[in-house]
Motif scaffolding. Structure first.
Motif, PDB file in Angstrom:
ATOM      1  N   GLU A 329       0.844  -1.186   0.000  1.00  0.00           N
ATOM      2  CA  GLU A 329       0.000   0.000   0.000  1.00  0.00           C
ATOM      3  C   GLU A 329       0.884   1.243   0.000  1.00  0.00           C
ATOM      4  N   ILE A 330       0.350   2.328  -0.538  1.00  0.00           N
ATOM      5  CA  ILE A 330       1.079   3.594  -0.611  1.00  0.00           C
ATOM      6  C   ILE A 330       1.459   4.063   0.793  1.00  0.00           C
ATOM      7  N   ASP A 331       2.653   4.611   0.910  1.00  0.00           N
ATOM      8  CA  ASP A 331       3.162   5.073   2.193  1.00  0.00           C
ATOM      9  C   ASP A 331       2.695   6.498   2.468  1.00  0.00           C
ATOM     10  N   ILE A 338      -6.772   1.897   4.430  1.00  0.00           N
ATOM     11  CA  ILE A 338      -7.084   1.126   3.229  1.00  0.00           C
ATOM     12  C   ILE A 338      -6.709  -0.335   3.443  1.00  0.00           C
ATOM     13  N   ILE A 339      -7.695  -1.214   3.315  1.00  0.00           N
ATOM     14  CA  ILE A 339      -7.453  -2.655   3.440  1.00  0.00           C
ATOM     15  C   ILE A 339      -7.713  -3.280   2.071  1.00  0.00           C
ATOM     16  N   TRP A 361      -0.786   1.287   9.519  1.00  0.00           N
ATOM     17  CA  TRP A 361      -1.664   0.577   8.596  1.00  0.00           C
ATOM     18  C   TRP A 361      -2.574  -0.376   9.355  1.00  0.00           C
ATOM     19  N   GLU A 362      -3.876  -0.298   9.071  1.00  0.00           N
ATOM     20  CA  GLU A 362      -4.839  -1.167   9.745  1.00  0.00           C
ATOM     21  C   GLU A 362      -4.638  -2.635   9.407  1.00  0.00           C
ATOM     22  N   VAL A 363      -4.000  -2.896   8.281  1.00  0.00           N
ATOM     23  CA  VAL A 363      -3.713  -4.281   7.870  1.00  0.00           C
ATOM     24  C   VAL A 363      -2.863  -5.003   8.912  1.00  0.00           C
ATOM     25  N   ARG A 364      -2.033  -4.256   9.621  1.00  0.00           N
ATOM     26  CA  ARG A 364      -1.177  -4.885  10.635  1.00  0.00           C
ATOM     27  C   ARG A 364      -2.028  -5.633  11.667  1.00  0.00           C
ATOM     28  N   VAL A 375       4.235  -7.741   8.688  1.00  0.00           N
ATOM     29  CA  VAL A 375       3.937  -6.403   8.162  1.00  0.00           C
ATOM     30  C   VAL A 375       5.113  -5.472   8.453  1.00  0.00           C
ATOM     31  N   PHE A 376       5.492  -4.698   7.435  1.00  0.00           N
ATOM     32  CA  PHE A 376       6.598  -3.747   7.583  1.00  0.00           C
ATOM     33  C   PHE A 376       6.185  -2.394   7.034  1.00  0.00           C
TER      34      PHE A 376
END
Length: 423
Positions: A329-331, A338-339, A361-364, A375-376
């Motif tokens: 995803e964009i930094d 955004i997921i 990031w919510e993905v984390r 996740v990084f």
């Protein structure tokens, strides 16, 4: 059984993740005592198409269509390539041409909220008759394009119906919004429309907690978080790749360029001959120019396989066979909520997920909760390199796996159950 009118721009043969969300909801809603009726454009301009999704449309679902005027078709007469790129969300940040600058300015300032605005008026007239004819009690609008919500707002004003808005992406806070060269007047118009829609709807649905918090600053209306999900329907068996493949499924659009990953891979390939001989990078979908330039600069092109856009069925099969699945995803602060929809299919594939995105990031949270990968952020290199090396060692032993948990609640059927409770 409750009748629900679903107003959506994206529907098969449109490709990409946007179409799959409501295709799957329509598939499962009848199991929860809801009869879906679908309304779509008759002659849409889809930059990506996947005809294989036509077979997934449930039989017997009423589908109504009405023609739409598409400005992108006219713009395509000037430059079909640039028009397709912009309508797909690929906006050049480096050295855009004069034509591209002009197209973006026109897109942002003349077509508010978006280029599908001309579908609103005719659709309201057409659907007003349909609502009476079908005795529809509830309407749902899903965006982007957010002009679809204006159809719902006007129908709500004319008829005694419940109106539910589904935001697959945010409106004014989404990353590309800033790239549209909006004037101050145009920015105010977008904000005004957004606020108007959020406060006129009876129920809001969003795909992330971040978007929910953002919208709670604008409206007091109820907001439910219903993420995207997985429903692969995959029953076959796929052999895991013999090479150490890192696969990215979907488009790598402008700004999704994790140079720390390319740097780590380049260093590993330089330092480790075995790694160098077995590394493979698979990209399924459009790859932006900035990504290609970085891959070339880090001398990774010998490992790259560009496979272009593939059908959803092919994408699902590829996910099952890759050693590692890449999510990018964009930094930026705007993308923290955004997921990407593909993460849920990645989870279902049960292959390690390597995710790189913004700091918060919510993905984390999702990946940690389901124990499906690592996740990084864009600044991590050493730790990222260590994880890649650990995964490579496990791959060499035939032991690169994930022991996921709690992914069942992200199945499309369970998510539809949640949707039905909000109708």
């Amino acid at each position: 059984m409750k009748k629900v009118l679903i107003i959506t721009y994206y529907w098969p043969p449109a490709g990409g993740p946007g179409v799959q969300r409501w295709l799957k909801f329509v598939k499962y809603l009848p199991e929860f005592d809801v009869e879906p009726i679908v309304y779509i454009p008759e002659n849409p301009h889809y930059p990506i198409q996947d005809t294989s999704l036509m077979a997934e449309i449930p039989q017997g679902v009423p589908i109504y269509k009405y023609k739409i005027f598409e400005p992108y078709r006219l713009a395509g007469l000037l430059s079909s390539k640039k028009t397709k790129r912009i309508s797909s969300g690929i906006i050049k940040t480096k050295d855009p041409s004069v034509l591209e600058k002009a197209m973006l300015w026109i897109r942002g300032n003349f077509f508010i909220p978006d280029a599908r605005k001309f579908w609103v008026g005719p659709s309201v007239k057409f659907l007003s008759e349909l609502i009476v004819k079908e005795q529809i009690e509830t309407i749902i609008t899903t965006g982007p394009p957010h002009s679809v919500h204006l159809i719902g707002q006007q129908l709500k004003e004319k008829h005694n119906v419940k109106w539910v808005t589904d935001f697959r992406d945010p409106w004014t806070s989404i990353g590309y919004h800033k790239k549209l060269r909006l004037s101050a007047v145009s920015q105010k118009k977008h904000k005004k429309l957004e606020r108007s829609v959020l406060n006129a709807a009876d129920q809001l649905i969003v795909t992330s907690e971040t978007t929910k918090k953002e919208f709670e600053q604008i409206t007091n209306k109820p907001i439910a978080v219903i993420t995207n999900g997985y429903d692969t329907g995959f029953k076959g068996k796929v052999d895991i790749d013999k090479s150490f493949t890192i696969a990215h499924v979907g488009s790598l659009l402008t700004g999704r360029n994790p140079e720390n990953l390319w740097r780590a891979l380049s260093q590993l390939a330089s330092e480790n001959a075995v790694f160098r001989n077995e590394l493979q990078l698979d990209f399924l979908g459009v790859v932006s120019q900035d990504v290609m330039e970085s891959l070339n600069r880090y001398e990774l092109m010998p490992y790259v396989k560009l496979k272009g856009y593939v059908s959803h069925a092919q994408a699902v099969r590829r996910q099952q066979g890759a050693q590692v699945l890449l999510l990018v995803e964009i930094d930026s602060e705007e993308t923290a909520g955004i997921i990407p929809g593909k993460i849920f299919e990645y989870m279902a594939a049960k292959r390690p997920i390597l995710a790189i995105g913004p700091k918060n990031w919510e993905v984390r949270n999702l990946i940690n909760e389901t124990q499906t990968g690592e996740v990084f952020d864009y600044k991590s290199t050493t730790q990222l390199k260590n994880v890649l090396l650990d995964w490579f060692k496990a791959y060499k032993k035939g032991a690169l796996t994930v022991n996921s948990k709690n992914i069942e609640k992200y199945s499309r059927k369970e998510l539809t159950r949640k949707l039905a409770q909000n109708l």
